[in-house]
Write an enzyme that holds these catalytic residues in place. Structure first.
Site, PDB file in Angstrom:
ATOM      1  N   GLY A  91       0.832  -1.201   0.000  1.00 51.79           N
ATOM      2  CA  GLY A  91       0.000   0.000   0.000  1.00 51.79           C
ATOM      3  C   GLY A  91       0.860   1.242   0.000  1.00 51.79           C
ATOM      4  O   GLY A  91       2.044   1.196   0.327  1.00 51.79           O
ATOM      5  N   GLU A  92       0.260   2.353  -0.399  1.00 50.43           N
ATOM      6  CA  GLU A  92       0.978   3.619  -0.438  1.00 50.43           C
ATOM      7  C   GLU A  92       0.125   4.691   0.223  1.00 50.43           C
ATOM      8  O   GLU A  92      -1.102   4.703   0.103  1.00 50.43           O
ATOM      9  CB  GLU A  92       1.264   4.020  -1.888  1.00 50.43           C
ATOM     10  CG  GLU A  92       2.186   3.075  -2.624  1.00 50.43           C
ATOM     11  CD  GLU A  92       2.503   3.557  -4.026  1.00 50.43           C
ATOM     12  OE1 GLU A  92       3.287   4.522  -4.150  1.00 50.43           O
ATOM     13  OE2 GLU A  92       1.958   2.988  -4.980  1.00 50.43           O
ATOM     14  N   VAL A  98       4.267   0.935   2.054  1.00 50.15           N
ATOM     15  CA  VAL A  98       4.338  -0.271   2.857  1.00 50.15           C
ATOM     16  C   VAL A  98       4.631  -1.453   1.944  1.00 50.15           C
ATOM     17  O   VAL A  98       3.939  -1.668   0.947  1.00 50.15           O
ATOM     18  CB  VAL A  98       3.029  -0.517   3.643  1.00 50.15           C
ATOM     19  CG1 VAL A  98       3.166  -1.749   4.524  1.00 50.15           C
ATOM     20  CG2 VAL A  98       2.687   0.687   4.487  1.00 50.15           C
ATOM     21  N   LYS A 115       7.399  -0.439   6.530  1.00 50.14           N
ATOM     22  CA  LYS A 115       6.907   0.892   6.187  1.00 50.14           C
ATOM     23  C   LYS A 115       8.125   1.785   5.934  1.00 50.14           C
ATOM     24  O   LYS A 115       8.912   2.054   6.846  1.00 50.14           O
ATOM     25  CB  LYS A 115       6.048   1.441   7.320  1.00 50.14           C
ATOM     26  CG  LYS A 115       5.373   2.774   7.016  1.00 50.14           C
ATOM     27  CD  LYS A 115       4.590   3.270   8.225  1.00 50.14           C
ATOM     28  CE  LYS A 115       3.330   2.474   8.451  1.00 50.14           C
ATOM     29  NZ  LYS A 115       2.251   2.827   7.516  1.00 50.14           N
ATOM     30  N   ASP A 208      -3.948   7.954  15.214  1.00 52.60           N
ATOM     31  CA  ASP A 208      -4.574   7.826  13.895  1.00 52.60           C
ATOM     32  C   ASP A 208      -5.430   6.571  13.828  1.00 52.60           C
ATOM     33  O   ASP A 208      -5.316   5.772  12.895  1.00 52.60           O
ATOM     34  CB  ASP A 208      -3.495   7.798  12.802  1.00 52.60           C
ATOM     35  CG  ASP A 208      -4.078   8.015  11.396  1.00 52.60           C
ATOM     36  OD1 ASP A 208      -5.195   8.558  11.307  1.00 52.60           O
ATOM     37  OD2 ASP A 208      -3.429   7.623  10.417  1.00 52.60           O
TER      38      ASP A 208
END
Length: 931
Positions: A91-92, A98, A115, A208
């Site tokens: 993923g970005e 990542v 990451k 988060d």
């Protein structure tokens, strides 16, 4: 004043997370450059175009085509970052990419989620801060938090973080695809809250929290991602402090969006948003103050909706509304004080108890109290049902009396007297009275006992039976003093009436008295009472005779007579199935007693088989979830723990403890059994802080119920001493264990708790061994040994533990042959144990290795260490402190054998585990060169 310019990617992804209607206001605040805003809006429009979906990496290409902002190119597969080889992009995001990455170490392959940040750490101060936060996060260990493995800075100055690789779906996708109902969603959310609370107690804030950072595996295990990562990246240098904050606006608290202080309340707010989304399918933090239930009728039908199973507004209105709104309060001080408090309210809601978020009122608490049909109200209901049962018997007896002329007068009188007694009693609980004037269960018992003694119209046998019933109710409320007075009075009245020893009335009275004796540390007296009753039980098929046999089985077990205990309990089950039927509640409850007894006798496979089946039948037949069911959950948890099924243990303790808490508000005499068992599990799996919290509650509960001078309190205190020793605090451990030992020495024999006394002596021997007071340690170990030898059939593991401690003392005194003999005998004893616990076997093998080292038999010592390490890896892989100790012991043997390179590798492997140095022994800290 300078204007901050945020990277295009960050602006786009932050805006994308918002509702379309919220995006203009966000861009007005964060994107003042008209050209950049046009680029962001073009990206958003392209993303919304369903006819041309964007593949991975397209954001970079589109951004490059639109304008000059350009992100670093993604590293290709096969590239190396630190010790890791990149496999593929997972993923970005705006600040990182990542990767699925691997690391090979000594033939073992470790898969991680790596990451890689987009901005570098170039100054020494930035790297120092990064290292400081990284060390804090590596220490964060919780089964529901994806652990951070390590971090570093690559050759280009870009920081990277290696995290546990988790395969699962977001919590919102999970509840949607599994079609979970509202209660199941709340239970899942409670697990999330408890994980967050554990991190907060470690002084780490997530910053988060959002669905994409809360994954659920196929097995239903929650895993929180990126814990503390935002903090890790926020203090690298002054330049980065001017970048966009590392959070998702849609889940951010008001103070977070405004650049205010970040606290645990910030995470509580995000949890509130998540809970609202789980129950309504929408993010309910639009600032309107609308209740979550009001969103249900106006679902937008958006693709992200998590609601598939219809959830009625009435199930959300009220308590759930109040919980979500409290978590979402704009003022951090008005939110839940911790994520744990939020979890507690969810558990209270699931159990039908009042929640703290609801405005307090007498009517609200009374309504919740009555709806639960547990605790004090349950006692009142049980009391009234018992009275009505007595009334029913009396009326039945009156009918028989009419049919049988020779009994008519006496039985009719008994029925009428009972009816009058009940009528007068119920008037005291009249619904016409104000709520605050209605009697409590304790007051009803007191009033009923007074009336039972003074009512001249009561039949003498009815009077005795009523007093016995009232005594049972007082005992269930934890009022043992009143219970004993009432039960003894009932027994004495029946004795004067000449009630036959084989009659149901006399057997019921003896069982009540025996249960009271056993629960008040007088198991020997209870055993003698049931033994005297035994000849009269064979010919009697009643509920009382079943209870009497089962109680005798328990008291035989406490006396160390495992064979008789098992035989008698099996007879009790057969009688219950014959009298009541195999699927009757009475037979099922008797089966759970047998399963619990097998657990106490360390026959864990048999206990698991019985309890697994009976618990499933209990659920299927929808029998009341009472304290007997909760105790069965505890015993099943113990059995699975000892059978090595660690992942199946914690949910059983959670369910049982929550049920016990729901049965009675405040201290409850049945609660500590589960709390102490859970603490032992947490200690063995090295979750020491959680174990300490659970034991604090257990001790507080026992002191409130029993006082300090009680064996139950002493057992909790001794367990705390063992925990403190495991945490390398022998001085505090000694104070706790001596306090427990003092109580047990005075009460253990009468209560049938001799094994617990011996265990406390053994624990104190371990403490004195750690303090190098070998004489006292040897005396204490010798005191513990005879009791374990006497009960070797059921206490074989404890016997092996005592032998191992004796061997360690002998080795410390320089007597290697005696130490080896003790270790060998301990391992031989374990071979005869049905399920030899690794926690007993590993110390025996480690002792043998140390003896062999003292004899310079290095290769033999290394063989023992290999076996000990393999056993720990297969049974308790998360025990980092224990594994570190074994690796360092191996390194010392390797160094003595001249295998310097192997010793260095063992130390490196131990360091890689990143165990808290404060939890290591002084010798291990020296080996690690930790000051």
């Amino acid at each position: 004043m300078t204007t901050r310019t945020h990277p295009l990617r960050e602006l786009f992804e932050a805006a994308l997370a918002l509702e379309p209607s919220d995006r203009p206001a966000f861009l007005d605040q964060h994107c003042t450059d008209p050209r950049q805003r046009a680029q962001v809006e073009a990206l958003l429009a392209a993303d919304a175009d369903e006819t041309e979906p964007l593949p991975a990496g397209a954001v970079d290409r589109l951004a490059e085509a639109i304008g000059p902002a350009k992100n670093p190119e993604t590293l290709p597969a096969g590239s190396r970052v630190g010790p890791f080889e990149l496999i593929k992009v997972l993923g970005e995001g705006g600040s990182s990419t990542v990767f699925h990455a691997v690391r090979d170490s000594e033939g073992a392959t470790q898969h991680v989620a790596l990451k890689l940040m987009r901005r570098g750490l170039y100054s020494p101060e930035a790297q120092r801060l990064f290292g400081r936060e990284q060390r804090a996060l590596v220490q964060l260990r919780h089964p529901n938090i994806a652990r951070m493995i390590e971090g570093g800075v690559n050759e280009s100055g870009l920081p990277y973080i290696a995290l546990e690789l988790v395969s699962g779906s977001t919590i919102t996708d999970f509840v949607r695809t599994r079609d979970l109902d509202l209660r199941a969603r709340q239970r899942l959310f409670s697990v999330v809250c408890l994980a967050v609370d554990a991190a907060h107690r470690a002084l780490i804030v997530h910053r988060d929290l959002k669905p994409s950072n809360v994954l659920v595996t196929e097995d239903g295990e929650v895993k929180l991602l990126d814990f503390g990562i935002a903090k890790l990246l926020s203090e690298d240098d002054g330049e980065n402090r001017t970048q966009m904050p590392a959070f998702t606006p849609a889940y951010a608290a008001p103070e977070q969006r405004d650049g205010g202080a970040i606290t645990t309340a910030t995470d509580v707010y995000a949890l509130g948003v998540l809970l609202g989304e789980l129950i309504t399918g929408e993010r309910v933090n639009d600032g309107s103050g609308r209740t979550p239930s009001s969103w249900i009728s106006t679902q937008s039908g958006s693709e992200r909706s998590v609601v598939v199973t219809p959830i009625a507004r009435r199930h959300v209105r009220g308590d759930l509304d109040a919980i979500v709104l409290k978590a979402l309060d704009a003022d951090p001080s008005q939110r839940y004080a911790s994520a744990g408090r939020l979890a507690d309210d969810i558990e209270r809601l699931l159990a039908g108890r009042p929640v703290s978020a609801h405005p307090p009122s007498g009517w609200y608490r009374t309504r919740k109290f009555v709806l639960r049909h547990k605790g004090g109200v349950a006692s009142t209901v049980a009391f009234l049902l018992a009275i009505f049962s007595a009334l029913g018997i009396a009326l039945w007896q009156a009918r028989i009396a009419r049919e049988q002329a020779h009994l008519a007068r006496s039985e009719s009188t008994r029925a009428n007297a009972t009816l009058g007694f009940i009528t007068d009693l119920l008037k005291t609980a009249s619904a016409d009275l104000p709520k605050d004037q209605r009697p409590t269960p304790e007051a009803l018992v007191e009033e009923a006992a007074k009336n039972a003694r003074e009512d001249p119209d009561l039949d003498p046998l009815v009077r005795a039976q009523l007093l016995l019933t009232l005594g049972e109710i007082a005992r269930s409320n934890g009022d043992n003093a009143d219970a004993e007075t009432l039960i003894n009075e009932a027994v004495e009245r029946e004795r004067k009436l000449g009630i036959a020893p084989s009659s149901p009335e006399w057997i019921a009275a003896m069982v009540s008295k025996g249960n009271l004796l056993h629960s008040t540390n007088r198991s020997r007296e209870a055993d003698a009472l049931m033994q005297a009753l035994l000849p009269d039980l064979e010919s009697v098929d009643t509920e009382g005779s079943v209870s009497a046999l089962m109680l005798y089985g328990v008291t035989r077990a406490y006396a160390g007579d495992a064979i008789t205990a098992s035989t008698v309990a099996t007879r009790a089950l057969a009688k219950a199935q014959r009298v009541f039927g195999p699927d009757s509640p009475d037979a099922i409850e008797t089966a759970t007693f047998l399963g619990q007894l097998c657990s106490n006798l360390r026959r864990y496979r048999e206990a698991e088989s019985i309890l697994e089946e009976t618990i499933a039948r209990w659920r299927r037949l929808q029998l009341p979830f009472n304290e007997q069911f909760a105790r069965s959950l505890f015993h099943l948890a113990v059995s699975r723990h000892r059978l090595g099924k660690l992942t199946e243990v914690e949910p059983l303790y959670h369910e049982g403890i929550a049920l016990m808490r729901s049965i009675q508000d405040g201290p409850f005499h049945r609660l500590s059994q589960g709390l102490v068992g859970y603490a032992l599990f947490l200690t063995e799996t090295e979750r020491f802080d959680e174990a300490q919290s659970v034991l604090d509650e257990a001790l507080s509960n026992d002191i409130s119920v029993y006082g300090k001078d009680h064996v139950s309190t002493a057992i909790a205190e001794d367990t705390r001493g063992a925990l403190q020793l495991a945490m390398q605090d022998p001085a505090t451990a000694e104070a706790s264990t001596r306090s427990a030992l003092d109580v047990l020495q005075r009460h253990a024999k009468a209560a049938g708790y001799e094994p617990e006394l011996a265990l406390a002596q053994l624990h104190l021997a371990r403490i004195k061994l750690a303090q190098r007071n070998y004489n006292e340690a040897a005396s204490l170990q010798a005191s513990s040994l005879p009791e374990f030898e006497h009960r070797a059939g059921t206490r074989g593991a404890e016997l092996a533990d005592s032998l191992c401690v004796g061997g360690e003392i002998a080795l410390a005194r320089g007597d290697a042959p005696a130490a080896m003999a003790q270790a060998d005998r301990g391992l031989t004893v374990l071979q005869g144990v049905e399920v030899p616990p690794a926690s007993s076997e590993i110390p025996c093998r480690a002792l043998r290795a140390n003896v062999l080292l003292s004899q310079q038999r290095h290769e033999d010592a290394l063989v023992e260490m290999k076996g000990a390490i393999a056993r720990l890896k297969s049974t308790n892989p998360e025990a980092r402190v224990a594994m570190t100790g074994l690796l360092l012991q191996r390194s010392r043997i390797e160094r003595a054998a001249g295998k310097t390179a192997d010793a260095t590798n063992s130390i490196a492997e131990a360091r890689q585990l990143a165990a808290n140095p404060d939890l290591l022994s002084p010798e291990d800290r020296t080996t690690l060169q930790v000051e």
